[in-house]
Enzyme design. Structure first.
Site, PDB file in Angstrom:
ATOM      1  N   ASP A  88       0.848  -1.195   0.000  1.00  0.00           N
ATOM      2  CA  ASP A  88       0.000   0.000   0.000  1.00  0.00           C
ATOM      3  C   ASP A  88       0.881   1.242   0.000  1.00  0.00           C
ATOM      4  OD1 ASP A  88      -2.744   1.060   0.188  1.00  0.00           O
ATOM      5  OD2 ASP A  88      -1.904   2.058   1.943  1.00  0.00           O
ATOM      6  N   ASP A 479      10.844  29.764  33.221  1.00  0.00           N
ATOM      7  CA  ASP A 479      11.729  28.709  33.730  1.00  0.00           C
ATOM      8  C   ASP A 479      12.685  29.318  34.757  1.00  0.00           C
ATOM      9  OD1 ASP A 479      13.074  26.221  34.023  1.00  0.00           O
ATOM     10  OD2 ASP A 479      12.564  25.724  31.959  1.00  0.00           O
ATOM     11  N   GLY A 505      11.778  32.445  36.755  1.00  0.00           N
ATOM     12  CA  GLY A 505      10.973  32.233  37.954  1.00  0.00           C
ATOM     13  C   GLY A 505      10.858  30.757  38.281  1.00  0.00           C
ATOM     14  N   ASP A 506      10.321  30.514  39.478  1.00  0.00           N
ATOM     15  CA  ASP A 506      10.158  29.144  39.963  1.00  0.00           C
ATOM     16  C   ASP A 506       8.665  28.870  40.052  1.00  0.00           C
ATOM     17  OD1 ASP A 506       9.781  26.941  41.579  1.00  0.00           O
ATOM     18  OD2 ASP A 506      11.541  27.364  42.820  1.00  0.00           O
ATOM     19  N   PHE A 507       8.170  27.883  39.308  1.00  0.00           N
ATOM     20  CA  PHE A 507       6.714  27.713  39.265  1.00  0.00           C
ATOM     21  C   PHE A 507       6.123  27.202  40.575  1.00  0.00           C
ATOM     22  CE2 PHE A 507       7.898  24.120  36.100  1.00  0.00           C
ATOM     23  CZ  PHE A 507       8.051  23.152  37.097  1.00  0.00           C
ATOM     24  N   ARG A 522       6.215  17.634  29.368  1.00  0.00           N
ATOM     25  CA  ARG A 522       7.166  16.728  30.033  1.00  0.00           C
ATOM     26  C   ARG A 522       7.617  17.259  31.378  1.00  0.00           C
ATOM     27  NH1 ARG A 522      10.276  13.534  26.318  1.00  0.00           N
ATOM     28  NH2 ARG A 522       9.685  13.967  24.214  1.00  0.00           N
TER      29      ARG A 522
HETATM   30  C1  LIG Z   1       3.118   8.292  -5.649  1.00  0.00           C
HETATM   31  C2  LIG Z   1       2.856   7.349  -6.805  1.00  0.00           C
HETATM   32  C3  LIG Z   1       1.930   6.345  -6.710  1.00  0.00           C
HETATM   33  N1  LIG Z   1       1.683   5.501  -7.781  1.00  0.00           N
HETATM   34  C4  LIG Z   1       0.638   4.445  -7.688  1.00  0.00           C
HETATM   35  O1  LIG Z   1      -0.326   4.789  -6.730  1.00  0.00           O
HETATM   36  C5  LIG Z   1      -1.018   3.602  -6.337  1.00  0.00           C
HETATM   37  C6  LIG Z   1      -1.194   3.643  -4.835  1.00  0.00           C
HETATM   38  O2  LIG Z   1      -2.374   3.054  -4.472  1.00  0.00           O
HETATM   39  P1  LIG Z   1      -2.474   1.682  -3.648  1.00  0.00           P
HETATM   40  O3  LIG Z   1      -3.761   1.711  -2.928  1.00  0.00           O
HETATM   41  O4  LIG Z   1      -1.238   1.463  -2.859  1.00  0.00           O
HETATM   42  O5  LIG Z   1      -2.504   0.578  -4.792  1.00  0.00           O
HETATM   43  P2  LIG Z   1      -3.582   0.280  -5.924  1.00  0.00           P
HETATM   44  O6  LIG Z   1      -3.132   0.892  -7.197  1.00  0.00           O
HETATM   45  O7  LIG Z   1      -4.964   0.641  -5.450  1.00  0.00           O
HETATM   46  O8  LIG Z   1      -3.453  -1.266  -6.053  1.00  0.00           O
HETATM   47  P3  LIG Z   1      -3.785  -2.407  -4.965  1.00  0.00           P
HETATM   48  O9  LIG Z   1      -2.472  -2.962  -4.575  1.00  0.00           O
HETATM   49  O10 LIG Z   1      -4.637  -3.398  -5.691  1.00  0.00           O
HETATM   50  O11 LIG Z   1      -4.513  -1.787  -3.808  1.00  0.00           O
HETATM   51  C7  LIG Z   1      -0.152   2.427  -6.746  1.00  0.00           C
HETATM   52  O12 LIG Z   1      -0.752   1.770  -7.855  1.00  0.00           O
HETATM   53  C8  LIG Z   1       1.152   3.085  -7.194  1.00  0.00           C
HETATM   54  O13 LIG Z   1       1.775   2.345  -8.205  1.00  0.00           O
HETATM   55  C9  LIG Z   1       2.374   5.637  -8.951  1.00  0.00           C
HETATM   56  O14 LIG Z   1       2.145   4.908  -9.931  1.00  0.00           O
HETATM   57  N2  LIG Z   1       3.343   6.614  -9.038  1.00  0.00           N
HETATM   58  C10 LIG Z   1       3.618   7.481  -8.032  1.00  0.00           C
HETATM   59  O15 LIG Z   1       4.493   8.358  -8.152  1.00  0.00           O
END
Ligand SMILES: Cc1cn([C@@H]2O[C@H](COP(=O)(O)OP(=O)(O)OP(=O)(O)O)[C@@H](O)[C@H]2O)c(=O)[nH]c1=O
Length: 613
Positions: A88, A479, A505-507, A522
């Site tokens: 993805d 601080d 200052g000192d809180f 923090r």
């Molecule tokens: C930034 C960028 C992305 N992509 C395409 O963007 C889709 C991302 O979508 P995904 O959801 O990760 O994938 P999908 O195309 O929906 O396919 P699937 O794996 O079936 O979900 C993929 O295609 C990638 O190549 C490019 O071809 N060139 C680029 O510069």
């Protein structure tokens, strides 16, 4: 032809690519992989806000895509393929995740966001090994991600629309295709180009190598040894044999691996499958050996920082060991030894031209960078290291447990020390705050406030981020005098600094400066309950109805409280409190509508509004 032997390992397996992306198909078949394409039907609709990081979201989506295909194929034929690969790709700009545009307007919105700016492209990849047992599908998932930085040029509206009308953006994350006409929009790329296109081939091969070629102990690179007596047990190879020195992993924390939270070291008792002997002997306790050697790796890092090795290599690298030794005025053998260990730890790279910094070292260990953690390394070496050598006696004699087993905090704050120690502490806080300030400033919309007071705001890093984010906001950093006196050395120019003032200052003792919003970043964890209530009640009295209190503390959800980093910190700074405990504390001190949000990977933030008393 298969160039990469590890791709050959998949040659006789039934491999499925769970992706409809033609780019992924092309990248993998060009690499010589043979596979079947079965696009996933998994709907990309996981709740983004429930992930601590964008890459955790991408990895989970990749995993779900692959698992959906594995289980569908298994249901259909009662046989699953051997391996299913899911991926993805997302584009991340600021805190916003961009996927594929739904229409032209959406593509326009995305491209306008990217226009003239740097963004990150993350691809999460899941490699799912499947096996059918008694009609049941068993899966084992390895996942990782790769990040590439891309910068767009300043583009005119006309050009953006021309590009959108070409139709290219529509099936691509972020609305562009770097491999085609979209390449014309791009000023530079840092990192793996194919990762942007949709599949990080190089990291994929490394992951396959990790899975299919576990290192044999005799193949592991032995660190040459000169004589540095204090850490000479490096020679016994335990770091290496324990598998704890994979450069990319040890230095970059959370990159890749099964866990997204960066704490991916193996549990001490967990057997290391890669080294498990088949002869009935117990497996090598790799995690345990890694724990035993952890302090040595820290000391190597601290020493290299202290010698300004990363600064030298940033400016002059690559350099040969003899030249580095000469510049450091150090022994050649000892220097080479240190350099080789740094290579093994993933801090340096070694080629025939000599040693140079890895990306992570230049980014975080050189002293002048925006993301430098040198101050933290210096403080840990000069102060925390010594404190932890007292752990044994502290446990035996019993320190104040609410302040951590080591009870290191001084009565009235830990800054009643020498000027040099104060400076070291400030540099450490400065380094850490740079990592988190933006997340704290933007976890909630604070634009309704016109004045803020950062209590214990140290060098003003968070104040600067607040002023930058909220153009109407005047910020006071409050601080101790010894801190505000030294804070000038940390200021960089910039328009927003006109709206920041430092008040000594000192809180616990002094009147708090007036403000609509009080900020404690923090601070609370450093104090025992009595002091904490005293401080909160002083803030509550100074805060006008409708005013706010923003508290940022180490992320300490129940599950994380048992994890390594907060636990270790608790030894010297007391037990981390959970978001619910903070919510309760704010309510108890007169704040209502208390909301909790995550601020990056390290902190959670709580915001309450002062009720009418
Ligand atoms: C930034 C960028 C992305 N992509 C395409 O963007 C889709 C991302 O979508 P995904 O959801 O990760 O994938 P999908 O195309 O929906 O396919 P699937 O794996 O079936 O979900 C993929 O295609 C990638 O190549 C490019 O071809 N060139 C680029 O510069």
């Amino acid at each position: 032809m298969v160039l990469c032997p590890v791709i050959g390992k998949l040659q006789h397996k039934h491999v499925v690519l769970a992706s409809a992306s033609p780019r992924r198909q092309e990248i993998l078949s060009n690499a010589g992989l043979r596979f079947e394409v079965v696009p996933s039907r998994f709907k990309e609709k996981l709740r983004k806000a429930s992930f601590a990081t964008p890459y955790a979201y991408a990895m989970e989506t990749a995993k779900q895509k692959a698992l959906e295909v594995a289980s569908r194929m298994h249901q259909k034929d009662l046989r699953a393929p051997d391996v299913v690969i899911g991926a993805d790709t997302i584009v991340v700009v600021g805190a916003v995740i961009l996927e594929k545009p739904v229409d032209k307007q959406d593509a326009y919105r995305m491209l306008s966001r990217l226009n003239g700016k740097e963004h990150s492209v993350f691809t999460g990849v899941a490699i799912v090994h499947c096996c059918s047992k008694d009609g049941r599908l068993d899966t084992e998932v390895s996942e990782f991600y790769e990040e590439t930085t891309v910068k767009f040029s300043e583009l005119s509206e006309e050009l953006l629309w021309e590009y959108i009308n070409s139709g290219e953006p529509m099936d691509k994350a972020g609305g562009y295709g770097i491999q085609a006409q979209g390449g014309m929009l791009v000023e530079y790329v840092h990192g793996d180009f194919l990762n942007v296109v949709g599949f990080p081939l190089n990291h994929f091969c490394k992951e396959l190598a990790r899975l299919y070629y576990p290192p044999r102990p005799e193949d592991l690179h032995r660190v040459r040894h000169a004589s540095i007596p204090a850490v000479d047990t490096f020679e016994n190879l335990s770091d290496m044999e324990a598998g704890g020195s994979d450069p990319g992993q040890s230095a970059e924390g959370g990159r890749g691996g099964q866990q997204a939270d960066g704490d991916r070291s193996q549990a001490p008792g967990a057997p290391d499958a890669a080294l498990n002997g088949a002869d009935g002997r117990p497996p090598l306790p790799a995690g345990l050996l890694e724990l035993m050697d952890g302090f040595k790796a820290s000391k190597v890092l601290f020493t290299a920082c202290k010698l300004k090795l990363f600064d030298m290599l940033k400016d002059q690298g690559p350099l040969k060991a003899v030249d580095i030794a000469r510049k450091l005025n150090a022994c050649a053998g000892g220097t080479e030894w240190l350099l080789d260990v740094c290579v093994a730890l993933g801090l340096l790279e070694k080629t025939h031209r000599g040693y140079s910094n890895t990306e992570v070292a230049t980014l975080h260990l050189a002293s002048d960078g925006e993301h430098s953690l040198q101050g933290l390394a210096e403080y840990n070496d000069a102060h925390v290291w010594g404190v932890f050598t007292r752990l044994g006696p502290a446990v035996q004699e019993g320190a104040d447990q609410t302040r951590g087993a080591l009870g290191v905090m001084e009565e009235e704050g830990h800054l009643s020390q020498s000027r040099e120690m104060t400076l070291q502490f400030m540099r450490a806080m400065h380094s850490l705050s740079k990592l988190t300030a933006h997340h704290v400033a933007t976890a909630f919309d604070l634009s309704r406030f016109t004045s803020a007071c950062d209590l214990g705001g140290c060098t003003g890093i968070l104040a600067r981020e607040l002023a930058q984010e909220y153009p109407r906001l005047q910020v006071t950093v409050f601080d101790l005098p010894e801190v505000t006196e030294l804070s000038g050395g940390f200021q960089r120019g910039g328009r927003q600094t006109e709206r920041i003032r430092f008040v000594p200052g000192d809180f616990f003792k002094d009147n708090l400066p007036e403000a609509d919003l009080y900020v404690l970043s923090r601070i609370l964890q450093d104090w025992p309950d009595d002091k904490l209530h005293k401080l909160l009640s002083r803030i509550s009295s100074s805060c006008k109805p409708g005013g706010g209190l923003l508290v940022a503390e180490a992320a300490a959800e129940e599950k994380e409280r048992a994890s390594r980093r907060p636990r270790l910190r608790a030894l010297s700074a007391g037990q981390p409190r959970s978001p619910d405990e903070h919510r309760w504390l704010l309510q108890r001190h007169g704040f209502q509508d208390v909301r909790v949000a995550r601020a990056g990977d390290l902190l959670h933030v709580v915001l309450g509004t002062r009720a009418v008393p």
